[in-house]
Scaffold this motif. Structure first.
Motif, PDB file in Angstrom:
ATOM      1  N   VAL A  49       2.300   1.976  26.913  1.00  0.00           N
ATOM      2  CA  VAL A  49       1.595   3.256  27.053  1.00  0.00           C
ATOM      3  C   VAL A  49       1.339   3.882  25.684  1.00  0.00           C
ATOM      4  N   VAL A  50       2.349   3.904  24.832  1.00  0.00           N
ATOM      5  CA  VAL A  50       2.189   4.500  23.500  1.00  0.00           C
ATOM      6  C   VAL A  50       1.071   3.802  22.733  1.00  0.00           C
ATOM      7  N   ILE A  51       1.041   2.477  22.809  1.00  0.00           N
ATOM      8  CA  ILE A  51       0.021   1.721  22.078  1.00  0.00           C
ATOM      9  C   ILE A  51      -1.351   1.879  22.716  1.00  0.00           C
ATOM     10  N   GLU A  52      -1.446   1.716  24.025  1.00  0.00           N
ATOM     11  CA  GLU A  52      -2.742   1.783  24.704  1.00  0.00           C
ATOM     12  C   GLU A  52      -3.389   3.165  24.602  1.00  0.00           C
ATOM     13  N   GLU A  53      -2.559   4.207  24.555  1.00  0.00           N
ATOM     14  CA  GLU A  53      -3.087   5.571  24.485  1.00  0.00           C
ATOM     15  C   GLU A  53      -3.120   6.116  23.053  1.00  0.00           C
ATOM     16  N   ASP A  54      -2.900   5.218  22.079  1.00  0.00           N
ATOM     17  CA  ASP A  54      -2.932   5.600  20.657  1.00  0.00           C
ATOM     18  C   ASP A  54      -2.033   6.800  20.365  1.00  0.00           C
ATOM     19  N   LEU A  55      -0.828   6.763  20.865  1.00  0.00           N
ATOM     20  CA  LEU A  55       0.118   7.864  20.669  1.00  0.00           C
ATOM     21  C   LEU A  55       1.069   7.602  19.502  1.00  0.00           C
ATOM     22  N   TYR A  56       0.691   6.699  18.616  1.00  0.00           N
ATOM     23  CA  TYR A  56       1.535   6.360  17.473  1.00  0.00           C
ATOM     24  C   TYR A  56       0.843   6.789  16.184  1.00  0.00           C
ATOM     25  N   ASP A  57       1.609   6.844  15.127  1.00  0.00           N
ATOM     26  CA  ASP A  57       1.114   7.260  13.815  1.00  0.00           C
ATOM     27  C   ASP A  57       0.520   6.044  13.104  1.00  0.00           C
ATOM     28  N   LEU A  58      -0.800   5.942  13.110  1.00  0.00           N
ATOM     29  CA  LEU A  58      -1.492   4.784  12.535  1.00  0.00           C
ATOM     30  C   LEU A  58      -1.185   4.620  11.050  1.00  0.00           C
ATOM     31  N   ASP A  59      -1.151   5.713  10.305  1.00  0.00           N
ATOM     32  CA  ASP A  59      -0.838   5.625   8.870  1.00  0.00           C
ATOM     33  C   ASP A  59       0.542   5.007   8.656  1.00  0.00           C
ATOM     34  N   TYR A  60       1.508   5.459   9.435  1.00  0.00           N
ATOM     35  CA  TYR A  60       2.862   4.916   9.324  1.00  0.00           C
ATOM     36  C   TYR A  60       2.873   3.426   9.657  1.00  0.00           C
ATOM     37  N   VAL A  61       2.230   3.064  10.754  1.00  0.00           N
ATOM     38  CA  VAL A  61       2.203   1.659  11.176  1.00  0.00           C
ATOM     39  C   VAL A  61       1.585   0.788  10.100  1.00  0.00           C
ATOM     40  N   GLU A  62       0.462   1.217   9.554  1.00  0.00           N
ATOM     41  CA  GLU A  62      -0.205   0.418   8.525  1.00  0.00           C
ATOM     42  C   GLU A  62       0.615   0.331   7.239  1.00  0.00           C
ATOM     43  N   ARG A  63       1.326   1.379   6.919  1.00  0.00           N
ATOM     44  CA  ARG A  63       2.072   1.442   5.668  1.00  0.00           C
ATOM     45  C   ARG A  63       3.452   0.795   5.756  1.00  0.00           C
ATOM     46  N   ASP A  64       4.143   0.964   6.892  1.00  0.00           N
ATOM     47  CA  ASP A  64       5.575   0.647   6.925  1.00  0.00           C
ATOM     48  C   ASP A  64       6.021  -0.345   7.996  1.00  0.00           C
ATOM     49  N   THR A  65       5.111  -1.031   8.646  1.00  0.00           N
ATOM     50  CA  THR A  65       5.548  -1.980   9.669  1.00  0.00           C
ATOM     51  C   THR A  65       4.985  -3.370   9.411  1.00  0.00           C
ATOM     52  N   ILE A  66       5.625  -4.340  10.008  1.00  0.00           N
ATOM     53  CA  ILE A  66       5.182  -5.725   9.970  1.00  0.00           C
ATOM     54  C   ILE A  66       5.157  -6.210  11.419  1.00  0.00           C
ATOM     55  N   GLY A  67       4.081  -6.878  11.813  1.00  0.00           N
ATOM     56  CA  GLY A  67       4.031  -7.481  13.141  1.00  0.00           C
ATOM     57  C   GLY A  67       3.531  -6.581  14.250  1.00  0.00           C
ATOM     58  N   PHE A  68       2.898  -5.462  13.895  1.00  0.00           N
ATOM     59  CA  PHE A  68       2.454  -4.535  14.933  1.00  0.00           C
ATOM     60  C   PHE A  68       1.393  -5.161  15.836  1.00  0.00           C
ATOM     61  N   GLU A  69       0.494  -5.944  15.281  1.00  0.00           N
ATOM     62  CA  GLU A  69      -0.538  -6.600  16.103  1.00  0.00           C
ATOM     63  C   GLU A  69       0.102  -7.547  17.106  1.00  0.00           C
ATOM     64  N   GLN A  70       1.141  -8.254  16.693  1.00  0.00           N
ATOM     65  CA  GLN A  70       1.853  -9.140  17.614  1.00  0.00           C
ATOM     66  C   GLN A  70       2.553  -8.339  18.707  1.00  0.00           C
ATOM     67  N   LEU A  71       3.106  -7.186  18.330  1.00  0.00           N
ATOM     68  CA  LEU A  71       3.736  -6.317  19.330  1.00  0.00           C
ATOM     69  C   LEU A  71       2.698  -5.835  20.339  1.00  0.00           C
ATOM     70  N   LYS A  72       1.529  -5.418  19.852  1.00  0.00           N
ATOM     71  CA  LYS A  72       0.465  -4.968  20.755  1.00  0.00           C
ATOM     72  C   LYS A  72       0.119  -6.063  21.762  1.00  0.00           C
ATOM     73  N   ASP A  73      -0.022  -7.287  21.266  1.00  0.00           N
ATOM     74  CA  ASP A  73      -0.335  -8.416  22.157  1.00  0.00           C
ATOM     75  C   ASP A  73       0.789  -8.645  23.159  1.00  0.00           C
ATOM     76  N   ARG A  74       2.026  -8.538  22.699  1.00  0.00           N
ATOM     77  CA  ARG A  74       3.192  -8.835  23.543  1.00  0.00           C
ATOM     78  C   ARG A  74       3.350  -7.826  24.683  1.00  0.00           C
ATOM     79  N   VAL A  75       3.116  -6.543  24.416  1.00  0.00           N
ATOM     80  CA  VAL A  75       3.371  -5.526  25.443  1.00  0.00           C
ATOM     81  C   VAL A  75       2.154  -5.228  26.312  1.00  0.00           C
ATOM     82  N   ARG A  76       1.033  -5.856  26.029  1.00  0.00           N
ATOM     83  CA  ARG A  76      -0.205  -5.583  26.770  1.00  0.00           C
ATOM     84  C   ARG A  76      -0.027  -5.749  28.289  1.00  0.00           C
ATOM     85  N   SER A  77       0.733  -6.737  28.717  1.00  0.00           N
ATOM     86  CA  SER A  77       0.877  -6.990  30.156  1.00  0.00           C
ATOM     87  C   SER A  77       1.975  -6.155  30.827  1.00  0.00           C
TER      88      SER A  77
END
Length: 83
Positions: A49-77
């Protein structure tokens, strides 16, 4: 507990997902007493829900995370309906 208390004092909303009522659950705004073994499913759905509804801090994700795209793919279902 000190970090938890400090967060609550800064108006953080604490949600505890646990089949047992605990000290943390007692301090939480919301306690979700899920069946044993279902806690991970609830958390995956919450991430969905957080990812699909864009309820996360994009700047933080881009700056301080690794593997977010894989997480998005993993939780999609893991939709709330699935849980």
């Amino acid at each position: 507990m000190q970090t938890l208390a400090e967060a609550i004092n800064r108006d953080a909303t604490l949600i505890t997902v646990d089949p047992r009522f605990s000290v943390h659950a007692g301090k939480s705004m919301h306690w979700l007493p899920v069946k044993r073994g279902a806690d991970v499913a609830v958390l995956l759905s919450g991430m969905h829900v957080v990812i699909e509804e864009d309820l996360y801090d994009l700047d933080y994700v881009e700056r301080d995370t690794i593997g977010f795209e894989q997480l998005k793919d993993r939780v999609r279902s893991y939709t709330p309906e699935w849980v």
